[in-house]
Structures are given as structure tokens and as C-alpha cells.
Design a protein around this motif. Sequence first.
Motif, PDB file in Angstrom:
ATOM      1  N   MET A   1     -40.860 -20.626 -61.313  1.00  0.00           N
ATOM      2  CA  MET A   1     -40.047 -20.450 -60.162  1.00  0.00           C
ATOM      3  C   MET A   1     -40.907 -19.793 -59.003  1.00  0.00           C
ATOM      4  O   MET A   1     -41.746 -18.778 -59.083  1.00  0.00           O
ATOM      5  CB  MET A   1     -39.122 -19.785 -60.481  1.00  0.00           C
ATOM      6  CG  MET A   1     -37.926 -19.595 -59.269  1.00  0.00           C
ATOM      7  SD  MET A   1     -36.451 -18.721 -59.814  1.00  0.00           S
ATOM      8  CE  MET A   1     -35.544 -18.816 -58.341  1.00  0.00           C
ATOM      9  N   THR A   2     -41.102 -20.369 -57.742  1.00  0.00           N
ATOM     10  CA  THR A   2     -41.656 -19.772 -56.580  1.00  0.00           C
ATOM     11  C   THR A   2     -40.508 -19.144 -55.623  1.00  0.00           C
ATOM     12  O   THR A   2     -39.375 -19.182 -55.779  1.00  0.00           O
ATOM     13  CB  THR A   2     -42.364 -21.092 -55.848  1.00  0.00           C
ATOM     14  OG1 THR A   2     -41.414 -21.979 -55.274  1.00  0.00           O
ATOM     15  CG2 THR A   2     -43.179 -21.469 -56.734  1.00  0.00           C
ATOM     16  N   GLY A   3     -41.171 -18.462 -54.665  1.00  0.00           N
ATOM     17  CA  GLY A   3     -40.101 -17.653 -53.620  1.00  0.00           C
ATOM     18  C   GLY A   3     -40.817 -16.485 -53.469  1.00  0.00           C
ATOM     19  O   GLY A   3     -41.476 -15.862 -54.102  1.00  0.00           O
ATOM     20  N   ARG A   4     -40.234 -15.802 -52.261  1.00  0.00           N
ATOM     21  CA  ARG A   4     -40.395 -14.608 -51.701  1.00  0.00           C
ATOM     22  C   ARG A   4     -39.998 -13.483 -52.599  1.00  0.00           C
ATOM     23  O   ARG A   4     -38.688 -13.537 -53.113  1.00  0.00           O
ATOM     24  CB  ARG A   4     -40.304 -14.452 -50.329  1.00  0.00           C
ATOM     25  CG  ARG A   4     -40.577 -12.979 -49.811  1.00  0.00           C
ATOM     26  CD  ARG A   4     -40.823 -13.085 -48.255  1.00  0.00           C
ATOM     27  NE  ARG A   4     -41.961 -14.037 -47.913  1.00  0.00           N
ATOM     28  CZ  ARG A   4     -43.244 -13.802 -47.833  1.00  0.00           C
ATOM     29  NH1 ARG A   4     -43.512 -12.624 -48.101  1.00  0.00           N
ATOM     30  NH2 ARG A   4     -43.843 -14.750 -47.449  1.00  0.00           N
ATOM     31  N   ILE A   5     -40.735 -12.509 -52.896  1.00  0.00           N
ATOM     32  CA  ILE A   5     -40.135 -11.237 -53.418  1.00  0.00           C
ATOM     33  C   ILE A   5     -40.311 -10.067 -52.713  1.00  0.00           C
ATOM     34  O   ILE A   5     -41.312  -9.880 -51.798  1.00  0.00           O
ATOM     35  CB  ILE A   5     -41.154 -10.930 -54.908  1.00  0.00           C
ATOM     36  CG1 ILE A   5     -41.344 -12.038 -55.791  1.00  0.00           C
ATOM     37  CG2 ILE A   5     -40.849  -9.588 -55.234  1.00  0.00           C
ATOM     38  CD1 ILE A   5     -42.196 -11.983 -56.784  1.00  0.00           C
ATOM     39  N   ILE A 182     -34.418  -7.850 -41.964  1.00  0.00           N
ATOM     40  CA  ILE A 182     -33.193  -8.460 -42.326  1.00  0.00           C
ATOM     41  C   ILE A 182     -33.377 -10.031 -42.684  1.00  0.00           C
ATOM     42  O   ILE A 182     -33.028 -10.520 -43.773  1.00  0.00           O
ATOM     43  CB  ILE A 182     -32.004  -8.412 -41.269  1.00  0.00           C
ATOM     44  CG1 ILE A 182     -31.796  -7.142 -40.993  1.00  0.00           C
ATOM     45  CG2 ILE A 182     -30.923  -9.163 -41.521  1.00  0.00           C
ATOM     46  CD1 ILE A 182     -31.376  -6.190 -41.765  1.00  0.00           C
ATOM     47  N   GLU A 183     -34.507 -10.438 -42.165  1.00  0.00           N
ATOM     48  CA  GLU A 183     -34.734 -12.018 -42.580  1.00  0.00           C
ATOM     49  C   GLU A 183     -35.362 -12.138 -43.825  1.00  0.00           C
ATOM     50  O   GLU A 183     -35.099 -13.050 -44.407  1.00  0.00           O
ATOM     51  CB  GLU A 183     -35.827 -12.522 -41.532  1.00  0.00           C
ATOM     52  CG  GLU A 183     -35.231 -12.763 -40.074  1.00  0.00           C
ATOM     53  CD  GLU A 183     -34.898 -11.387 -39.045  1.00  0.00           C
ATOM     54  OE1 GLU A 183     -34.843 -11.655 -38.142  1.00  0.00           O
ATOM     55  OE2 GLU A 183     -35.552 -10.392 -39.606  1.00  0.00           O
ATOM     56  N   ALA A 187     -33.449 -14.290 -46.488  1.00  0.00           N
ATOM     57  CA  ALA A 187     -34.104 -15.831 -46.549  1.00  0.00           C
ATOM     58  C   ALA A 187     -33.694 -16.620 -47.442  1.00  0.00           C
ATOM     59  O   ALA A 187     -33.310 -16.117 -48.716  1.00  0.00           O
ATOM     60  CB  ALA A 187     -35.574 -15.562 -46.245  1.00  0.00           C
ATOM     61  N   ALA A 188     -33.392 -17.889 -47.149  1.00  0.00           N
ATOM     62  CA  ALA A 188     -32.886 -18.458 -48.429  1.00  0.00           C
ATOM     63  C   ALA A 188     -34.145 -18.859 -49.520  1.00  0.00           C
ATOM     64  O   ALA A 188     -33.804 -19.270 -50.605  1.00  0.00           O
ATOM     65  CB  ALA A 188     -32.831 -20.117 -47.911  1.00  0.00           C
TER      66      ALA A 188
END
Length: 310
Positions: A1-5, A182-183, A187-188
Amino acid sequence: MTGRIVILTGGVGGAKLVKGCCEAFPPDTVTAIVNTADDFVHLGLPVSPDIDTLVYTLSGKANPELGWGRAGESWNFMEALRSLGGPGWFQLGDGDLAMHVLRALALAAGAPLSAFTAGVCESWEIGATVLPMSDSPVRTMLDTDAGELEFQDYFVGRRAAPVVSAIRFAGAADARPGPGVIEAITAADTRAVLIAPSNPFLSVDPVLSVPGIREALCATKAPVVAVSPLVGGDAVKGPTAKLMRELGMTVDAVAVAGHYAGLIDAMLIDAGDPQADFAVTVARADTLMHTQADRVRVAQAAVALADSLR
């Protein structure tokens, strides 16, 4: 799974977790939101201890023996300062001085702390994004049996010895979250929001005191996971356990989870902690971080816990 941490962090323990995330996952997917309520002006220079600890750690320049400052540091400035009768209670190494001098010049020229920090990360090719919690001044103040103390006087000058009865964050009510804070949380594509095993009261609470950040944690669709700062029912270092006792709290991970009630979905606790009933989902791991393998293990365990909640 990818995405920001995204990691809310402060101090040495927090820097280790951020470093672990950068070692376990692509660094450009890691964002650290850093406590700045420890910041103060010393000898006319603006010092940002938690930001500096983090960028030194991420760039491989941290002093592993002291846990703060730069590796291979020299102390000629401090020796000269003391010889002139100057204050020697807060150590500034010769290499460390370069950071504070450049920060002073940048701030005096009108640059915000966030822009200066981004420039340091670019100069040192730090892949992670490092965001001050705010560009506005916020200062940790403690009510103690020695009177009201500023954080550095309490923590460094008096070695956290005074008994604390209350903590407040001067300027927080008027502060605004730093650019991108905050972003990053909402973020999605944010995979997980982690609360580092930093001191909940002195490193994490200041971040949460900035209007909008607590609300963003409540609003984010990403799982929010805290990593307990306690190992085997005690703090590894620092005054976390001492503060918990002084503030009338039980020194255990359940109390830490309770402190974050309403903000977190789960907590990663140490494998050696006693069995207990938690109001949130809990996973266990060896959370001591001495080596690279330790840091990676804890980072992977925290993110895996977040992934399991989706």
C-alpha cells in the motif's frame, strides 16, 4: 500500500521514529510535523531544538552519544564563552552555531521558520518533508514548585528536577498551523498519521495546542496511531514518567492512550508492557530503538497497525 505517512514529533525518540519511517518507506512519502514550543532565543540566536535534532538525525549528522547536537562537534566557542564569564548552561557546539546564525539571518530578513527549515532540508538532501507546527511563536511554560519556568530553564537549566503542577503553551491561542501542516494531515493520499513516542506533555501537546491541528486529526480519514513513549511500564529517558506522576496520572500505556482519547484510533505499545484494558485498538512490538533495524521495526509495526484499521 502506498500513501503519505505523517508524524507528529519532537525530541530524540520522535526523530528516531521519523528516521525509521524514512528507512522503511520512500522518504518522499514521509512528512514530520515538529514541535516548536521548545524554541527560544539564546545569546541572541534563535534555537529550534526539536527541528535541529530531527534534521541532524535525518541527514546522518546527529551525535549518537549525546542524543542531541552534531556528531564530531567541537566546543571552542563554549570554552571561550565561559572564560569571559558568559552563560554556559546551554551547550552550543561550533558546528551547531552555524545553524543558529543562519536561522537568525533568515528570520531577520523576514523569512518564516518553515522556509528556513525547508532550505536546510534541500541543502542536506533530506527526502522527507519537515514542517514546523507553526511559524508563530509558541512557548512551553511550566508551573512548578520553583515558580513558573520556561521550558529550557526547566529541562536543561534545572534538569527537569522541579515538581510540575501545570503546563501551558503561551501564544498558542493566536498561532496558526505552519504551511502544509493541515493539508498533510487531511490529504486524501495520507496513509497514516502517527504520534511519535515523544513526551506527550512537552512534545506532542504543544503541537495539538495550535488551533486547527487537533481538529484536523479528528477530521482526517487516515488512521491515527500513537506509539507509546513507555517501555515495560517506564520511560526510556526524559521526564515523561516523572511528569505523569506529578500530574496525578498512572504511569502506564493506558494512561497515555487516555491522554490522546478522541484523537487516536490505535496505539502501538511495547511487547514488555503488562496486559491491560484499552479503549482503542492495541498492537505490541519491541519499541526500543537503538539501531537501524530497531527503527525500521517500530516504523513498520506502527504503519501496519494503521493499515489494519482500514
